[in-house]
Design a protein around this motif. Structure first.
Motif, PDB file in Angstrom:
ATOM      1  N   VAL A 166      77.673  77.735  92.432  1.00 44.55           N
ATOM      2  CA  VAL A 166      79.264  78.172  92.008  1.00 44.55           C
ATOM      3  C   VAL A 166      80.279  77.411  92.553  1.00 44.55           C
ATOM      4  O   VAL A 166      81.272  77.108  92.316  1.00 44.55           O
ATOM      5  N   ARG A 167      80.028  77.306  94.088  1.00 45.44           N
ATOM      6  CA  ARG A 167      81.149  76.856  94.973  1.00 45.44           C
ATOM      7  C   ARG A 167      81.238  74.931  94.499  1.00 45.44           C
ATOM      8  O   ARG A 167      82.341  74.696  94.369  1.00 45.44           O
ATOM      9  N   TRP A 168      80.102  74.624  94.294  1.00 42.28           N
ATOM     10  CA  TRP A 168      80.163  73.126  93.782  1.00 42.28           C
ATOM     11  C   TRP A 168      81.050  72.953  92.502  1.00 42.28           C
ATOM     12  O   TRP A 168      81.930  72.247  92.240  1.00 42.28           O
ATOM     13  N   LEU A 169      80.823  74.040  91.425  1.00 46.91           N
ATOM     14  CA  LEU A 169      81.383  73.837  90.368  1.00 46.91           C
ATOM     15  C   LEU A 169      82.872  74.278  90.315  1.00 46.91           C
ATOM     16  O   LEU A 169      83.720  73.788  89.500  1.00 46.91           O
ATOM     17  N   GLU A 170      83.193  75.126  91.133  1.00 47.70           N
ATOM     18  CA  GLU A 170      84.500  75.274  91.351  1.00 47.70           C
ATOM     19  C   GLU A 170      85.355  74.193  92.030  1.00 47.70           C
ATOM     20  O   GLU A 170      86.586  73.830  91.898  1.00 47.70           O
ATOM     21  N   ASP A 196      87.648  69.936  88.021  1.00 47.06           N
ATOM     22  CA  ASP A 196      88.315  68.937  87.309  1.00 47.06           C
ATOM     23  C   ASP A 196      87.487  67.714  86.470  1.00 47.06           C
ATOM     24  O   ASP A 196      87.795  67.083  85.896  1.00 47.06           O
ATOM     25  N   LYS A 197      86.156  67.784  87.102  1.00 41.83           N
ATOM     26  CA  LYS A 197      85.073  66.741  86.674  1.00 41.83           C
ATOM     27  C   LYS A 197      84.429  67.471  85.547  1.00 41.83           C
ATOM     28  O   LYS A 197      83.583  66.721  85.021  1.00 41.83           O
ATOM     29  N   LEU A 198      84.488  68.663  85.300  1.00 44.18           N
ATOM     30  CA  LEU A 198      83.642  69.062  84.225  1.00 44.18           C
ATOM     31  C   LEU A 198      84.147  68.944  82.780  1.00 44.18           C
ATOM     32  O   LEU A 198      85.332  68.901  82.495  1.00 44.18           O
ATOM     33  N   GLY A 199      83.450  68.775  81.866  1.00 46.66           N
ATOM     34  CA  GLY A 199      83.901  68.583  80.649  1.00 46.66           C
ATOM     35  C   GLY A 199      83.631  69.801  79.682  1.00 46.66           C
ATOM     36  O   GLY A 199      83.199  71.052  80.136  1.00 46.66           O
ATOM     37  N   ARG A 200      83.984  69.670  78.326  1.00 48.83           N
ATOM     38  CA  ARG A 200      83.801  70.895  77.523  1.00 48.83           C
ATOM     39  C   ARG A 200      82.490  71.298  76.873  1.00 48.83           C
ATOM     40  O   ARG A 200      81.505  70.318  76.751  1.00 48.83           O
ATOM     41  N   ARG A 255      70.953  67.068  97.747  1.00 47.03           N
ATOM     42  CA  ARG A 255      71.409  67.119  96.277  1.00 47.03           C
ATOM     43  C   ARG A 255      71.024  68.719  95.782  1.00 47.03           C
ATOM     44  O   ARG A 255      70.334  69.448  96.490  1.00 47.03           O
ATOM     45  N   LEU A 256      71.806  69.004  94.938  1.00 46.36           N
ATOM     46  CA  LEU A 256      71.786  70.539  94.444  1.00 46.36           C
ATOM     47  C   LEU A 256      71.596  70.296  93.059  1.00 46.36           C
ATOM     48  O   LEU A 256      72.259  69.608  91.995  1.00 46.36           O
ATOM     49  N   THR A 257      70.477  71.233  92.652  1.00 46.90           N
ATOM     50  CA  THR A 257      69.946  71.324  91.165  1.00 46.90           C
ATOM     51  C   THR A 257      70.452  72.661  90.603  1.00 46.90           C
ATOM     52  O   THR A 257      70.131  73.445  91.137  1.00 46.90           O
ATOM     53  N   PHE A 258      70.899  72.573  89.381  1.00 47.34           N
ATOM     54  CA  PHE A 258      70.835  73.970  88.582  1.00 47.34           C
ATOM     55  C   PHE A 258      70.719  73.168  86.978  1.00 47.34           C
ATOM     56  O   PHE A 258      70.435  72.339  86.700  1.00 47.34           O
ATOM     57  N   TYR A 259      70.783  74.456  86.189  1.00 56.42           N
ATOM     58  CA  TYR A 259      70.464  74.083  85.013  1.00 56.42           C
ATOM     59  C   TYR A 259      71.704  74.826  84.003  1.00 56.42           C
ATOM     60  O   TYR A 259      72.059  75.939  84.213  1.00 56.42           O
ATOM     61  N   ILE A 289      82.436  77.102  84.171  1.00 59.93           N
ATOM     62  CA  ILE A 289      82.492  75.753  83.526  1.00 59.93           C
ATOM     63  C   ILE A 289      83.375  75.853  82.421  1.00 59.93           C
ATOM     64  O   ILE A 289      84.236  74.863  82.341  1.00 59.93           O
ATOM     65  N   THR A 290      83.364  76.842  81.502  1.00 60.50           N
ATOM     66  CA  THR A 290      84.197  76.794  80.465  1.00 60.50           C
ATOM     67  C   THR A 290      85.663  77.060  80.833  1.00 60.50           C
ATOM     68  O   THR A 290      86.804  76.777  80.003  1.00 60.50           O
TER      69      THR A 290
END
Length: 608
Positions: A355-359, A363-367, A498-502, A581-582
């Protein structure tokens, strides 16, 4: 003194021994025991005792260990209602008799603790199970600095020595059952044994099975009815990893439960509250529970060959086998996460980093779909149990009517997108696949742990960030996902790791699965799938079920999208809010109802 009777002592023998050694005028009744001869005594004053005549191979230093431990517990936690050691008029805690076979046996007298055996008490409520963990935690807390040379011994019940059972597997007659034990032993030897030296050690009781635990009797001073009041039979005390004491108790508390993990979690919660577990102990607790069950069934299988007439030795065999077979469907990491949740720790340790990485990289996340959910006109549906927007269940069970209801609202709002909320308890999950046998009756998986994006059939689904195809499947059972794709994402975190998620995409079109293969790269922004119709998507109104998963628990092509309320915290940890993400603005969502804690607080403030 001499007892001119055969070695199998009678109640008359017990009366005689009590009078001659302890000056008691008492009436005896036989109590069960694996090796010792045990008798309940009640004297003329109404005082109650347990007379214990040891088996011929018993060692005096082991009995001294038990007595010293009881004395230590009485001194360090006097409120524990445990047996107390009684002395002879000459001040002896241990004395001896010689039976007609000429063999000397040790004799001890303990105070009797009233209560009902845990094995015979019903119901096993959450409060009862937590009280079991609590009393063991208090005992381990009091014993953590207790020492005695006799505790440094080799004991077959010591969980850290469970590998001895491998040499006795041939006594398990059924090949399928033998395979279960072999698999669990291999996991124990590869994942647990190397780490055991890092755990806390102490002298433990070691045998809090359901016949050694007492539930408080009504009217007993200092005891709550319906809660564990005492633990008896200290004959298996040993110096070992402290957490093994909890593992033994949890294993037996799980016997005969439709939901054994829930039962164990209550025991863990009670223990942790009074004697906090370390992270490493929690990680190894479940395999240690399985190790105890393996020792129990292997020992029973062997003892049936040696002493086929001794029913006591095999008293827990069938329930233990039933539990081992139940646990075949339990992923060890899920058990670990449930136990962490019981201790009020983040269930899945990996989730916070994801969650911290996504937050931090928003700005690098797509739709995920077009249009952009952050700015598009959208309807936020209330699909919760208390929703006033939905019709009756008969209408919702008709997928055409359900679809019309949702899409009419979207058209009325001139929106091309509808949103079904994350962490929403819903009443629409009625299929048998959502029904769970709980310890207090059936429970349904109702808590939605993804984000639903309702759009027209054929709407493209985009990859929000680079990934590869982890797995895919057409889950074509009615009310399942239908065609499903899981993408794997591996990102740098921190610089040298490296951090892995799905991410999971459900209710797709059948064509979405065409030309896929394991490991196929999917670049960010690629329209790699499309929304399916209700004829192929499991029988739901057209929508995308979008879900983040931090640990797939070795699943492929599917993963639960709804969770049972009793495990809500665990599954929300495994699948954090997809809106990270959304990025739909928070103000778009209506306020949620009050939490249980808020309701209770408001009630206390306004009602009292």
């Amino acid at each position: 003194m001499n007892i001119h009777q055969k070695p199998l002592f009678t109640t008359q023998d017990a009366n005689c021994i009590a009078g001659e050694l302890y000056g008691l005028h008492a009436t005896a009744q036989t109590l069960p025991g694996e090796l010792d001869h045990n008798f309940y005594l009640r004297d003329e004053a109404g005082r109650e005792f347990v007379l214990k005549i040891s088996h011929t191979a018993e060692q005096g230093n082991i009995l001294d260990l038990q007595n010293k431990a009881l004395e230590h517990l009485a001194a360090h936690d006097p409120s524990l209602l445990l047996p107390r050691v009684c002395l002879t008029p000459g001040g002896q805690a241990i004395t001896t008799i010689t039976a007609t076979d000429g063999i000397e046996r040790f004799v001890r007298l303990l105070t009797y603790v009233p209560g009902t055996l845990f094995a015979q008490y019903r119901p096993h409520s959450p409060a009862l199970l937590r009280s079991l963990g609590s009393i063991l935690g208090r005992m381990d807390d009091a014993l953590q600095h207790f020492t005695h040379p006799a505790a440094q011994r080799v004991l077959k019940w010591d969980l850290q020595r469970a590998s001895w059972t491998r040499d006795y597997l041939q006594y398990i007659e059924q090949p399928a059952r033998r395979t279960i034990v072999e698999r669990l032993l291999t996991r124990f030897e590869t994942e647990v044994l190397p780490v055991l030296p890092t755990l806390r050690t102490s002298i433990i009781h070691g045998d809090a099975n359901d016949y050694n635990v007492l539930v408080g009797a009504a009217g007993t001073a200092g005891v709550e009815t319906g809660k564990v009041s005492s633990v008896i039979d200290f004959g298996d005390m040993v110096h070992t990893c402290t957490v093994c004491n909890l593992a033994v108790a949890a294993a037996y508390a799980m016997l005969g439960k439709p939901d054994p993990l829930a039962a164990a979690a209550h025991v863990v919660a009670g223990y942790h509250q009074v004697f906090p577990l370390t992270e490493q102990e929690l990680a190894l607790l479940y395999p240690l529970i399985c190790a105890r069950l393996c020792i129990s069934v292997v020992n029973s299988a062997y003892q049936q060959q040696v002493e086929p007439e001794n029913d006591y030795l095999t008293i827990s065999e069938q329930p233990a086998w039933a539990l081992l077979e139940q646990l075949e469907d339990v992923h060890p990491r899920l058990a670990h996460y449930i136990f962490r949740a019981a201790c009020h720790l983040s269930p899945c340790p990996n989730t916070e980093a994801v969650v911290r990485w996504l937050e931090n990289n928003a700005d690098k996340l797509g739709r995920v779909v077009e249009p952009d959910l952050r700015t598009a006109s959208k309807v936020i549906f209330d699909l919760s149990i208390g929703s006033r927007e939905l019709g009756n269940m008969a209408e919702l069970s008709n997928v055409e009517e359900f679809t019309r209801l949702l899409f009419d609202r979207m058209r009325a709002a001139r929106s091309s997108v509808g949103i079904g909320r994350y962490n929403e308890a819903r009443s629409i999950y009625t299929g048998d696949q959502y029904r769970i046998a709980g310890n207090d009756g059936p429970e349904w998986r109702t808590v939605h742990i993804g984000l639903d994006i309702f759009m027209e059939v054929g709407a493209p689904v985009l990859a929000p960030l680079d990934g590869v195809v982890h797995s895919f499947r057409n889950n074509d059972t009615p009310l399942d996902y239908g065609p499903t794709i899981i993408l794997q994402h591996t990102v740098p975190f921190p610089a040298d790791e490296r951090l892995t998620f799905y991410t999971l995409y459900g209710h797709l079109s059948e064509g979405s699965l065409t030309d896929l293969y394991h490991g196929k790269p999917i670049a960010q922004g690629t329209p790699f799938a499309s929304i399916g119709s209700y004829e192929v998507n499991g029988g739901w109104p057209p929508h995308l079920h979008f879900q983040i998963i931090t640990d797939l628990l070795d699943s492929e092509g599917e993963f639960p999208g709804v969770a049972r309320p009793g495990q809500r915290e665990t599954w929300l940890s495994l699948s954090p809010d997809p809106n990270v993400i959304t990025r739909i603005p928070a103000q778009c969502f209506p306020p949620r109802g009050l939490s249980v804690e808020q309701i209770l607080e408001a009630r206390a403030e306004h009602v009292g």
